[in-house]
Design a protein around this motif. Structure first.
Motif, PDB file in Angstrom:
ATOM      1  N   LYS A   1      14.113  -1.717  -6.128  1.00 22.50           N
ATOM      2  CA  LYS A   1      14.653  -2.315  -4.899  1.00 22.50           C
ATOM      3  C   LYS A   1      14.697  -1.298  -3.763  1.00 22.50           C
ATOM      4  N   ARG A   2      15.141  -0.093  -4.092  1.00 17.80           N
ATOM      5  CA  ARG A   2      15.225   0.947  -3.069  1.00 17.80           C
ATOM      6  C   ARG A   2      13.828   1.352  -2.588  1.00 17.80           C
ATOM      7  N   LYS A   3      12.912   1.488  -3.538  1.00 19.16           N
ATOM      8  CA  LYS A   3      11.544   1.858  -3.174  1.00 19.16           C
ATOM      9  C   LYS A   3      10.925   0.789  -2.272  1.00 19.16           C
ATOM     10  N   GLN A   4      11.211  -0.468  -2.572  1.00 20.33           N
ATOM     11  CA  GLN A   4      10.688  -1.576  -1.761  1.00 20.33           C
ATOM     12  C   GLN A   4      11.222  -1.512  -0.332  1.00 20.33           C
ATOM     13  N   ARG A   5      12.518  -1.221  -0.182  1.00 22.76           N
ATOM     14  CA  ARG A   5      13.128  -1.131   1.160  1.00 22.76           C
ATOM     15  C   ARG A   5      12.516   0.012   1.959  1.00 22.76           C
ATOM     16  N   VAL A   6      12.367   1.168   1.305  1.00 19.36           N
ATOM     17  CA  VAL A   6      11.787   2.339   1.986  1.00 19.36           C
ATOM     18  C   VAL A   6      10.329   2.059   2.351  1.00 19.36           C
ATOM     19  N   ALA A   7       9.595   1.446   1.423  1.00 19.60           N
ATOM     20  CA  ALA A   7       8.187   1.124   1.677  1.00 19.60           C
ATOM     21  C   ALA A   7       8.058   0.174   2.869  1.00 19.60           C
ATOM     22  N   LYS A   8       8.959  -0.806   2.945  1.00 14.28           N
ATOM     23  CA  LYS A   8       8.921  -1.769   4.049  1.00 14.28           C
ATOM     24  C   LYS A   8       9.209  -1.082   5.380  1.00 14.28           C
TER      25      LYS A   8
ATOM     26  N   TYR B   1       0.838  -1.209   0.000  1.00 17.57           N
ATOM     27  CA  TYR B   1       0.000   0.000   0.000  1.00 17.57           C
ATOM     28  C   TYR B   1       0.871   1.257   0.000  1.00 17.57           C
ATOM     29  N   VAL B   2       1.891   1.273   0.863  1.00 16.50           N
ATOM     30  CA  VAL B   2       2.790   2.437   0.943  1.00 16.50           C
ATOM     31  C   VAL B   2       3.518   2.632  -0.389  1.00 16.50           C
ATOM     32  N   LYS B   3       3.978   1.542  -0.969  1.00 16.05           N
ATOM     33  CA  LYS B   3       4.693   1.620  -2.246  1.00 16.05           C
ATOM     34  C   LYS B   3       3.798   2.165  -3.354  1.00 16.05           C
ATOM     35  N   ARG B   4       2.542   1.717  -3.354  1.00 14.27           N
ATOM     36  CA  ARG B   4       1.614   2.105  -4.423  1.00 14.27           C
ATOM     37  C   ARG B   4       1.109   3.534  -4.282  1.00 14.27           C
ATOM     38  N   TYR B   5       0.828   3.959  -3.043  1.00 11.83           N
ATOM     39  CA  TYR B   5       0.188   5.261  -2.848  1.00 11.83           C
ATOM     40  C   TYR B   5       1.141   6.322  -2.292  1.00 11.83           C
ATOM     41  N   THR B   6       1.788   6.027  -1.162  1.00 13.75           N
ATOM     42  CA  THR B   6       2.651   7.033  -0.533  1.00 13.75           C
ATOM     43  C   THR B   6       3.851   7.370  -1.410  1.00 13.75           C
ATOM     44  N   LEU B   7       4.419   6.354  -2.053  1.00 14.25           N
ATOM     45  CA  LEU B   7       5.646   6.557  -2.841  1.00 14.25           C
ATOM     46  C   LEU B   7       5.376   6.576  -4.348  1.00 14.25           C
TER      47      LEU B   7
END
Length: 241
Positions: free
Chosen positions: A92-99, A78-84
Motif C-alpha cells: 500500500k505504501r509503495k503504491q502511494r509513493v509510486a503514484k 512503471y515506477v513501482k516496478r522499476y524505480t521502486l
C-alpha cells in the motif's frame, strides 16, 4: 528559436549548480539554424537523461518511454516496478509513493516536451517518428537513448557504467526525416560519465540517403556504439590513472 518554459529553465539552472559537469569535445557540436541535431546518449539508470538534458547544447526535447509520459496508471505501474523495485515497503505504501512520483514525472515530461517512445507497441512507433520529425522541423534538437536495457536477460534494466548494445531501429528516424524534408539527419553520440562527472561529445554521423537502407542503419548504429565505447574507455582511463 525555441526555448523551454521559464520554470523549466530555472529548474535546469539549479540542477546544473547541484550537478556540475565538465564538458569535453563540445566543439564537435555545431548548432545550425534549420539543421538540428539528434543526440545519442547513454542511459545509465536515470543519470544519462538528467545529465544529457542539462548539458546538451541548444533547445532539446527528449525521447521518453511512453509509460512515463502518457497515462497516470501506466506511469504508476512503471515506477513501482522499476524505480521502486529494490524498496521493501508494504504494498500500500509503495503504491502511494509510486503514484506520487508518477504524477510528478508525468508533469515534468510534459513540461520538457518529451516525445513518447512506444517500445512494445510497434503500431504506435510511427507516432514517435512523426512527432520527432515535426520537432526537428520546428528546430528542436532531440535527445534519445538507444541502448537496450535487456541486453543481459538475467539482469534486465538500465545499468550505470559501460553502455551496452544499442537498439537498431532509431536510424529509421533519419529515413523518415529525409523523406519528409530532403534534409540529412545529424547524429552526435554523447557519453555521460557518472563517476568522472563529465559529458563528452563524439563526432557527427550524418545520414547518407544514397547508401543501402540496411547498410546505412548498421553503419550509424555501429559508429555510434563504437564512439560511445571509446569515450567511456577514455573517461575510465583518466579516472583510474
Amino acid at each position: 528559436s525555441q526555448t523551454h518554459s521559464r520554470p523549466i529553465r530555472a529548474l535546469m539552472c539549479v540542477l546544473r549548480r547541484v550537478m556540475p559537469h565538465q564538458l569535453k569535445d563540445v566543439e564537435n557540436v555545431r548548432l545550425q539554424e534549420g539543421d538540428p541535431i539528434v543526440y545519442l546518449c547513454n542511459h545509465g539508470e536515470m543519470y544519462g537523461p538528467i545529465a544529457g538534458m542539462l548539458y546538451c547544447p541548444g533547445f532539446t526535447r527528449p525521447w521518453t518511454i511512453s509509460e512515463l509520459c502518457c497515462d497516470k496508471q501506466e506511469a504508476t505501474a512503471y515506477v513501482k516496478r522499476y524505480t521502486l523495485k529494490k524498496v521493501n515497503w508494504a504494498d500500500k505504501r509503495k503504491q502511494r509513493v509510486a503514484k506520487f512520483l508518477a504524477t510528478n514525472t508525468l508533469r515534468l515530461m510534459q513540461a520538457v516536451k518529451s516525445i513518447p517512445v512506444f517500445r512494445h507497441k510497434p503500431r504506435e512507433l510511427m507516432t514517435t517518428f512523426r512527432q520527432s520529425v515535426e520537432a526537428l522541423q520546428q528546430g528542436a534538437n532531440l535527445l534519445i537513448f538507444p541502448e537496450d536495457p535487456d541486453t543481459d536477460p538475467n539482469s534486465p534494466g538500465y545499468k550505470s557504467g559501460r553502455p551496452p548494445t544499442l537498439f537498431r531501429g532509431f536510424p529509421m528516424l533519419a529515413q523518415v526525416y529525409y523523406n519528409r524534408t530532403g534534409k540529412r539527419c545529424r547524429f552526435v553520440p554523447v557519453l555521460c560519465h557518472k563517476e568522472g562527472r563529465t559529458v563528452s561529445f563524439g563526432t557527427e554521423i550524418r545520414y547518407d540517403p544514397d547508401n543501402d537502407p540496411i547498410a546505412e542503419r548498421d553503419r550509424i548504429v555501429d559508429e555510434a556504439y563504437n564512439q560511445m565505447q571509446a569515450l567511456y574507455d577514455r573517461e575510465e582511463a583518466l579516472l583510474h590513472a
